[in-house]
Design a protein around this motif. Sequence first.
Motif, mmCIF file in Angstrom:
data_model
loop_
_atom_site.group_PDB
_atom_site.id
_atom_site.type_symbol
_atom_site.label_atom_id
_atom_site.label_comp_id
_atom_site.label_asym_id
_atom_site.label_seq_id
_atom_site.Cartn_x
_atom_site.Cartn_y
_atom_site.Cartn_z
ATOM 1 N N UNK A 1 21.991 26.319 19.023
ATOM 2 C CA UNK A 1 20.977 26.987 19.845
ATOM 3 C C UNK A 1 20.331 25.965 20.785
ATOM 4 N N UNK A 2 20.307 26.302 22.069
ATOM 5 C CA UNK A 2 19.633 25.414 23.012
ATOM 6 C C UNK A 2 18.120 25.608 22.911
ATOM 7 N N UNK A 3 17.407 24.493 22.809
ATOM 8 C CA UNK A 3 15.941 24.572 22.748
ATOM 9 C C UNK A 3 15.301 24.271 24.096
ATOM 10 N N UNK A 4 16.152 24.051 25.119
ATOM 11 C CA UNK A 4 15.573 23.678 26.419
ATOM 12 C C UNK A 4 14.593 24.734 26.954
ATOM 13 N N UNK A 5 14.851 26.048 26.735
ATOM 14 C CA UNK A 5 13.875 27.025 27.242
ATOM 15 C C UNK A 5 12.550 27.014 26.479
ATOM 16 N N UNK A 6 12.470 26.251 25.390
ATOM 17 C CA UNK A 6 11.252 26.265 24.559
ATOM 18 C C UNK A 6 10.226 25.227 25.002
ATOM 19 N N UNK A 7 10.617 24.357 25.945
ATOM 20 C CA UNK A 7 9.727 23.249 26.313
ATOM 21 C C UNK A 7 8.452 23.784 26.957
ATOM 22 N N UNK A 8 7.325 23.302 26.463
ATOM 23 C CA UNK A 8 6.028 23.743 26.983
ATOM 24 C C UNK A 8 5.147 22.522 27.206
ATOM 25 N N UNK A 9 3.927 22.737 27.660
ATOM 26 C CA UNK A 9 3.041 21.632 28.020
ATOM 27 C C UNK A 9 2.524 20.814 26.846
ATOM 28 N N UNK B 1 22.294 24.456 14.454
ATOM 29 C CA UNK B 1 22.083 23.150 15.086
ATOM 30 C C UNK B 1 21.333 23.392 16.388
ATOM 31 N N UNK B 2 20.502 22.450 16.774
ATOM 32 C CA UNK B 2 19.676 22.629 17.972
ATOM 33 C C UNK B 2 19.797 21.424 18.900
ATOM 34 N N UNK B 3 19.336 21.599 20.113
ATOM 35 C CA UNK B 3 19.277 20.523 21.107
ATOM 36 C C UNK B 3 18.555 19.311 20.498
ATOM 37 N N UNK B 4 19.040 18.084 20.739
ATOM 38 C CA UNK B 4 18.342 16.922 20.190
ATOM 39 C C UNK B 4 16.836 16.991 20.479
ATOM 40 N N UNK B 5 16.067 16.928 19.409
ATOM 41 C CA UNK B 5 14.621 17.146 19.529
ATOM 42 C C UNK B 5 13.953 16.063 20.399
ATOM 43 N N UNK B 6 14.542 14.859 20.426
ATOM 44 C CA UNK B 6 13.901 13.799 21.231
ATOM 45 C C UNK B 6 13.841 14.192 22.709
ATOM 46 N N UNK C 1 24.684 20.013 21.732
ATOM 47 C CA UNK C 1 24.658 19.115 22.884
ATOM 48 C C UNK C 1 24.134 19.769 24.141
ATOM 49 N N UNK C 2 23.619 18.962 25.062
ATOM 50 C CA UNK C 2 23.047 19.554 26.266
ATOM 51 C C UNK C 2 24.123 20.068 27.225
ATOM 52 N N UNK C 3 25.376 19.725 26.983
ATOM 53 C CA UNK C 3 26.458 20.288 27.788
ATOM 54 C C UNK C 3 26.936 21.639 27.283
ATOM 55 N N UNK C 4 26.365 22.090 26.195
ATOM 56 C CA UNK C 4 26.790 23.359 25.581
ATOM 57 C C UNK C 4 26.056 24.535 26.218
ATOM 58 N N UNK C 5 26.612 25.738 25.988
ATOM 59 C CA UNK C 5 25.918 26.905 26.529
ATOM 60 C C UNK C 5 24.767 27.309 25.590
#
Lengths: 89, 451
Positions: B28-36, B77-82, B205-209
Amino acid sequence: MRAVVTVVGKDRTGIIAKVSAFLAEKKVNILDISQTILQDYFAMIMLVDLSSCSVKLSDLADDCAELGREIGMSIHVQHEEIFNAMHSV
Amino acid sequence: MFNTSDVLETINMIEREHLDIRTVTMGISLLPCMAGTAEKTAENVYEEVCRRAGDIVKVTKDLSLEYGIPIVNKRVSVTPVSIICAPFAEKSYLIGKALDRAAKNLGIDFLGGYSALVHKGMAEYEKKFISTIPQTLAETERLCSSVNVGSSKTGINMDAVRVMGETIKKTAELTSANGGYGCAKLVVFCNAVEDNPFMAGAFHGIGESGTVINVGVSGPGVVQHAIESMPSANLTELAETIKRTAFKITRAGQLIAAEAAKRLGAEFGIVDLSLAPTPARGDSVAQILEEMGLETVGTHGTTACLAMLNDAVKKGGVMASSKVGGLSGAFIPVSEDAGMIDAAEKGVLCIDKLEAMTSVCSVGIDMVAVPGDTSADTISAIIADEAAIGMINNKTTAVRIIPAPGKKVGDSVNFGGLLGRAPIMPVHNQSASKFISRGGLIPAPIHSNKN
């Protein structure tokens, strides 16, 4: 959807009768049957059609396993695709 | 109509030879979860994971019943949390804890991706993130962490290697009540892959869908049984049989992967062509090697047997799946393999031999327990050795090592379940501290310049 019913165990009378009566009750249509005796062991394989079946495949598998325990046989019901996948290219 | 012996063969493989789908892992990509803020990001992460993977347990249970094949593990598995925590790295533990809560809510055993990719350099935020790993692993139950410290293209980041030796020591200390259990959830990689379904090293990985399903198959028992049935065959014949067996195992994996992806509304990612052991007797990679003709795994000839096994598994599996990826190969985790445990306890299997074995298989020094007083520098040096094998040979290598607090050679540490029991294995006592303290980057090998 089609599934494969496998019945394996010690040979005795009435196995096919019991299993096919049980399947008929669930509206499972038997398309093909093959049966052999392997070293005193009864092995029957049925190809069945589940399009009119009254229960889900997962429930049918559970119920058949239970029937197997009652009559002292091992009964499996599996989606036919697992055998197509593993044994044909 | 099906051939009777084919049908019975499949049933035998499942019932007697431990054939199973080892893991269905949703990336699962967590990139859409990024917040302030870290707090808001943690909230988003929890909701996203629960929403995307909400049905994973139910769907895999249905598939398992319908196809009559056990699916042992359901994982995420999720996007690297760092990456998603970069602006507030010191609070990364909040995301770690949210992920752990999500794993518990979903009813899955492990969730991977508390990870960082520092194979060329470590930014300040990555240093801060890595410093949160020990405490976060100690305070969570199902969260897994990994750090990539090298690659064939970039070389080995020896500063990160040094830090990871210290991180592993600290994790062991903070989880000493459970034998250093935290270290069983922490992997250090070289050439980490982005679509690995296996824990503890899985991350998305960040190259994944956005959402993908990756599946790992398993069947050491099936391969062992196939070899058992041909005691006088030569190695060419054995390799052919292993290939055919691997093909069948992988086809089952491909079928489940495609169907699981469809039902979960995700993309089908990859099938990992793996032989993954469990501590159960008859489900062991070591026993395959012994069946091939070794008295005990770890003796001379082990590397050659393993090389052939690993290659044959891949050759058979690659035709069986439309998309192959992950770590793909035979795994040799010591504590998770009954035959490896026996060989380590007899003193036949040592770390040096394991290291040689990892140059021909997947994946590395895995689930190896060493004495509690092993220094951070020694652990870093073991990581450096493994990373060097990976870097030079263009393959993934990893270290998952447990310096078991208070334990010495002759003891063992029991993690239970699939993680098994690890006999404490000896390490060399001579120091590598000066080498590790030098830091810097081991440059990428000449053959990385392919352009």
